[in-house]
Design an enzyme around this catalytic site. Structure first.
Site, mmCIF file in Angstrom:
data_model
loop_
_atom_site.group_PDB
_atom_site.id
_atom_site.type_symbol
_atom_site.label_atom_id
_atom_site.label_comp_id
_atom_site.label_asym_id
_atom_site.label_seq_id
_atom_site.Cartn_x
_atom_site.Cartn_y
_atom_site.Cartn_z
ATOM 1 N N LYS A 13 113.442 14.945 -9.534
ATOM 2 C CA LYS A 13 112.603 15.178 -10.723
ATOM 3 C C LYS A 13 111.937 16.553 -10.670
ATOM 4 C CE LYS A 13 109.878 11.559 -10.124
ATOM 5 N NZ LYS A 13 110.417 10.995 -8.851
ATOM 6 N N ARG A 87 103.723 5.653 -13.477
ATOM 7 C CA ARG A 87 104.390 4.964 -12.362
ATOM 8 C C ARG A 87 104.057 3.481 -12.321
ATOM 9 N NH1 ARG A 87 104.752 9.978 -8.715
ATOM 10 N NH2 ARG A 87 105.840 9.357 -6.835
ATOM 11 N N ARG A 126 114.591 16.970 3.360
ATOM 12 C CA ARG A 126 113.855 17.869 2.469
ATOM 13 C C ARG A 126 112.796 18.620 3.270
ATOM 14 N NH1 ARG A 126 111.010 15.749 -3.009
ATOM 15 N NH2 ARG A 126 109.662 14.528 -1.629
ATOM 16 N N ARG A 166 107.743 4.096 0.083
ATOM 17 C CA ARG A 166 107.734 4.702 -1.258
ATOM 18 C C ARG A 166 108.860 4.132 -2.115
ATOM 19 N NH1 ARG A 166 108.195 10.751 0.075
ATOM 20 N NH2 ARG A 166 108.012 11.119 -2.147
HETATM 21 P P1 AMP Z 1 105.327 12.667 -5.667
HETATM 22 O O1 AMP Z 1 105.163 14.099 -5.274
HETATM 23 O O2 AMP Z 1 105.555 12.485 -7.153
HETATM 24 O O3 AMP Z 1 106.330 11.929 -4.834
HETATM 25 O O4 AMP Z 1 103.901 11.974 -5.391
HETATM 26 C C1 AMP Z 1 103.354 11.944 -4.089
HETATM 27 C C2 AMP Z 1 102.337 10.821 -3.982
HETATM 28 O O5 AMP Z 1 101.260 11.055 -4.912
HETATM 29 C C3 AMP Z 1 102.857 9.443 -4.344
HETATM 30 O O6 AMP Z 1 103.537 8.814 -3.251
HETATM 31 C C4 AMP Z 1 101.553 8.723 -4.692
HETATM 32 O O7 AMP Z 1 100.802 8.395 -3.537
HETATM 33 C C5 AMP Z 1 100.789 9.820 -5.449
HETATM 34 N N1 AMP Z 1 101.088 9.791 -6.906
HETATM 35 C C6 AMP Z 1 101.727 10.744 -7.624
HETATM 36 N N2 AMP Z 1 101.826 10.376 -8.914
HETATM 37 C C7 AMP Z 1 101.251 9.146 -9.020
HETATM 38 C C8 AMP Z 1 101.064 8.218 -10.078
HETATM 39 N N3 AMP Z 1 101.504 8.473 -11.321
HETATM 40 N N4 AMP Z 1 100.411 7.055 -9.790
HETATM 41 C C9 AMP Z 1 99.954 6.790 -8.556
HETATM 42 N N5 AMP Z 1 100.121 7.601 -7.496
HETATM 43 C C10 AMP Z 1 100.767 8.775 -7.725
#
Ligand code: AMP
Length: 211
Positions: A13, A87, A126, A166
């Site tokens: 993404k 999410r 990564r 995750r």
């Molecule tokens: P990402 O970089 O999108 O993988 O996000 C890293 C972490 O940030 C996730 O594993 C969550 O802990 C938190 N996070 C990011 N976006 C959200 C969301 N929309 N709702 C809840 N937690 C989020």
């Protein structure tokens, strides 16, 4: 244009959102990046989020809601790609209310379809540049020789146990949102495997059809 880029962690993404940002003028709104920056700066939100992010759990809905809504408002409610938001069902329902209240409907939810084994490979290999945030893959897109290797690190939440959590959280809490957007007639599923360019091309085709 207002787009949700949807998919599991490691679906690409962020990579695709950054490409769309430079090629189509759509700004990336990535709640994960906003949260990581808050953690780095030790803001109240960052301190609250830290323990959740480190375990690979979701940060509480009400915290993320404000971050996402403020970022959308900052962009005058248009020309953005949501990356990593919503999410949960609660977040999706709030977003629908927000779209209605601001007369800013989402045009499509583009969901990148990637099998688990590909995701685990992508995330475990990564690496991310500490300052620029640029991501690399150790096999397919390794950091060039002129990049200081001390600056290129693995995200704590890309370590194997956290990746597994995750993915579980994604399947349980986030994936059901595909049905939510399908019911609204906004869901477009795309093959997220193959090269970065292949996937970008597929997304571009969808956006061309919407324009
Ligand atoms: P990402 O970089 O999108 O993988 O996000 C890293 C972490 O940030 C996730 O594993 C969550 O802990 C938190 N996070 C990011 N976006 C959200 C969301 N929309 N709702 C809840 N937690 C989020």
């Amino acid at each position: 244009m207002r787009i949700i880029l949807f998919g599991p962690p490691g679906a690409g993404k962020g990579t695709q959102a950054r490409l769309l940002e430079s090629n189509r003028g759509l700004e990336q709104i990535a709640t994960g990046n906003i949260i990581r920056s808050a953690m780095k700066n030790e803001t109240p939100v960052g301190l609250e989020a830290k323990s959740y992010v480190e375990k690979g759990d979701l940060v509480p809905d009400k915290v993320v809601r404000k971050l996402a809504e403020n970022a959308i408002a900052d962009r005058d409610y248009d020309d953005f790609i949501l990356d990593g938001y919503p999410r949960t069902t609660q977040q999706a329902e709030w977003l629908t209310e927000f779209e209605e209240a601001n007369d800013a409907p989402i045009h499509a939810c583009i969901s990148l379809q990637v099998p688990d084994d590909v995701i685990v490979d992508r995330l475990s290999k990564r690496r991310v540049h500490k300052e620029t945030g640029k991501t690399y893959h150790l096999d397919h897109d390794p950091p060039p020789a002129d990049v200081d290797s001390d600056m290129v690190v693995q995200r704590d939440d890309d370590k194997p146990a956290t990746v597994r959590n995750r993915l579980n959280v994604y399947r349980e809490e986030t994936e059901p949102l595909e049905d939510y957007y399908d019911r609204r007639g906004l869901l477009v599923k795309i093959d997220g495997t193959g090269s970065i360019d292949d996937v970008h091309h597929r997304i571009n085709n969808v956006l061309d059809d919407l324009a």
